[in-house]
Design a protein around this motif. Sequence first.
Motif, short mmCIF file in Angstrom:
data_model
loop_
_atom_site.label_atom_id
_atom_site.label_comp_id
_atom_site.label_asym_id
_atom_site.label_seq_id
_atom_site.Cartn_x
_atom_site.Cartn_y
_atom_site.Cartn_z
N THR A 18 -88.15 -19.60 -4.57
CA THR A 18 -89.51 -20.02 -4.29
C THR A 18 -89.70 -20.22 -2.79
OG1 THR A 18 -91.22 -21.68 -4.76
CG2 THR A 18 -88.96 -22.46 -4.56
N ASP A 19 -90.95 -20.22 -2.35
CA ASP A 19 -91.25 -20.51 -0.95
C ASP A 19 -91.78 -21.93 -0.78
OD1 ASP A 19 -93.76 -20.34 -2.05
OD2 ASP A 19 -94.54 -18.86 -0.65
N GLU A 57 -90.03 -24.93 1.02
CA GLU A 57 -89.61 -24.08 2.12
C GLU A 57 -89.27 -22.71 1.58
OE1 GLU A 57 -86.46 -25.73 4.51
OE2 GLU A 57 -87.02 -27.79 3.99
N LYS A 58 -89.37 -21.70 2.44
CA LYS A 58 -89.02 -20.34 2.02
C LYS A 58 -87.54 -20.25 1.69
CE LYS A 58 -92.55 -17.56 4.34
NZ LYS A 58 -92.80 -16.44 5.28
N GLU A 90 -93.11 -11.01 -8.53
CA GLU A 90 -93.46 -12.29 -7.94
C GLU A 90 -94.69 -12.86 -8.62
OE1 GLU A 90 -91.91 -12.04 -3.32
OE2 GLU A 90 -94.02 -11.62 -3.74
N SER A 143 -92.53 -12.57 2.00
CA SER A 143 -91.31 -12.75 1.22
C SER A 143 -90.20 -13.24 2.12
CB SER A 143 -90.90 -11.41 0.58
OG SER A 143 -89.59 -11.48 0.09
N PRO A 144 -89.22 -14.00 1.57
CA PRO A 144 -88.07 -14.39 2.37
C PRO A 144 -87.30 -13.19 2.91
CG PRO A 144 -88.19 -15.68 0.36
CD PRO A 144 -89.21 -14.61 0.25
#
Length: 469
Positions: free
Chosen positions: A278-279, A282-283, A347, A421-422
């Motif tokens: 998850t972001d 935090e990412k 996602e 996205s990370p």
Amino acid sequence: MHFSIPETEVRSGENGSTYVAYNIHINGVVHCQVRYSQLLGLHEQLKKEYGNNVVPAFPPKKLFTLTPAEVEQRREQLEKYMQAVRQDPILGASETFNSFLRKAQQETQQIATEEVHLDVYLSNGQKVKVNILTSDQTEDVLEAVTSKLGLPDDLVGYFSLFLIREGKDEGCTFVRKLQEFELPFVSVTSLRNPEYRIVLRKSYWDSAYDNDVMDNRVGLNLLYAQTVSDTERGWILVNKEQHRQLKSLQEKGSKKEFIRLAQTLKYFGYIKFDPCITDFPEKGCHVIVSAGNNELNFHVKLPNDQIKEGSFKVTRMRCWRVTSSQVPVTNGTANSGTSGKSDIKLELAFEYLMSKDRLQWVTITSPQAIMVSICLQSMVDELMVKKSGGSIKKMLKKRHNGSLRRSDSQQAVKSPPLLDSPDSNRESVVKLSSKLTSVTLRGISASNDISGNNIHGNDAFEGIGDDDL
């Protein structure tokens, strides 16, 4: 429902000729493989039944063999066509469309219509063997199972069939809820993996409706088996004293009392999903998501190994969307340009009212993103019926008959671009193949939360230590 055609294949036909086959993915997995002519036949049938003004435009025929660029253009056009048909409240729910999908699934797997035995499992692992046809749809199989169990017709809609994967460590992954457009026997046998099985489980969220089910002996047994299983699996949070009380009730055979006590425990009736990313907050955070009680519960591990937990109420979600993208499989090499098969990256993102006048997008990256979306939709359906003073029994009956419609207070909107996205290399390795329309609840604010809960961002995700888990 998430429809996409992310890939094509060149297949050999009769007399040595070749043709292009289109792989239709539904809810993130391959459902069937069809030719252009088959989809054209579906289009003509829909036009005949509903008229040109209702049915969306179909990609035109070509006189000559298509170039690779034209094949790609047609793939995109057919994908948009299938999405438009499914999103139409009339066409998407039509028997013509759903029967086409069922037939295409059966033909793709080359499974002839014949009588077979199908094993359907209860939550406690008990097996129910039913005699069905390979061409029987989900509703037919559900009725066969509940009939063999002796569940009354008016309670059948309270339950659904789910495709799950049993892990070696007794874990359980919910793959998807079986839909009206698929054939359960074909769906499970085509996977060719004994870890996959079909399970009967309740399909509602509000525990108040447990009373309807428990009034019947068979319904009580089914709900009890599910509750015991969820407790043993750790999906329901139990301390030592509560565990002792539950064990005592189980030994006495006090099923209703067992369920009543379990209803007071944390995460009763939730579905727990596999660990994902998850972001929020935090990412790149690892998270375990659970769905239940009209919320998504996040159990987050931050980069500094701190554990945080919090919940997002569906009544404070302005909208949500699911996006899928293709990540090329490189067979372990570093060459991102290698051609071949692709993995589908899913996602789910939702826009959440963190506090008054502050909305924020929250994203999870998970193979179960569409399953999470389906859970959100069914929660919204229940809340809307309850808010309007409607009957949950009627809603469940409609759901069982495959005729549930979006309410006027819900609106489909186009999906915005993918969220960040990370993965810093995202743009170079992924390709957006499809977008899913979202469900929007109008007028949601801190003052008109359907549930009456006024949860602000400052109250959510209070840090908890490992000893609290």
